[in-house]
Design an enzyme around this catalytic site. Structure first.
Site: not given
Ligand code: 4NP
Length: 149
Positions: A7, A13, A113
């Site tokens: 990420c 994440r 996100d």
């Protein structure tokens, strides 16, 4: 098989995906090596976001020992699969690609996100990551004969 989740910051994440995938692999009896990294260096050397740690702990996944690291070109040779958790992340791969063949290892997914969000976004992100990991286990095991005999 070695899988790297990527990420931007390696604090939300991808560490979540790393931990969830490790848990699922153990439950399924699969021998997978799983790590995570971020394309930016802002959080390098630091822990996962505290909201990431909380949602994971609430779901039986312990991320307290995670240390963020930056993606590096050598990861293309070290890993079999590079899973980019957003288009934006895949775009940033351009900075690290030294040979077009390296793209063959890259899977592009889109997980929103949660960093600018609150607890709700982190819960949604965790659920999305769980689905993504299920899907990837299926996809990779179809190709690589990963499932236990
Ligand atoms: P992640 O979330 O990529 O899921 O770890 C982010 C964390 C930090 C930043 C962006 C996204 N940042 O810009 O610092």
């Amino acid at each position: 098989m070695k899988i790297l989740f990527v990420c931007l910051g390696n604090i939300c994440r991808s560490p979540m995906a790393e931990a969830v995938m490790k848990k699922k692999a153990i439950e399924a009896g699969l021998n997978l090596h799983i790590e995570s990294a971020g394309t930016n260096r802002y959080h390098k050397g630091g822990p996962a976001d505290e909201r990431t740690i909380k949602i994971c702990l609430d779901n039986g996944v312990d991320l307290r020992s995670h240390i963020a690291r930056r993606f590096r070109t050598a990861d293309f040779s070290e890993f079999d699969k590079i899973v980019c958790l957003a288009d934006e992340v895949a775009e940033e791969m351009n900075e690290f690609i030294t040979h077009p063949k390296q793209w063959e290892k890259v899977t592009r997914l889109e997980v929103g996100d949660p960093w600018y969000g609150g607890e709700k976004e982190f819960i949604q992100c965790f659920k999305h990551i769980e689905q993504v990991c299920e899907m990837l286990l299926q996809k990779f095991s179809d190709h690589q004969n990963l499932l236990p005999k």
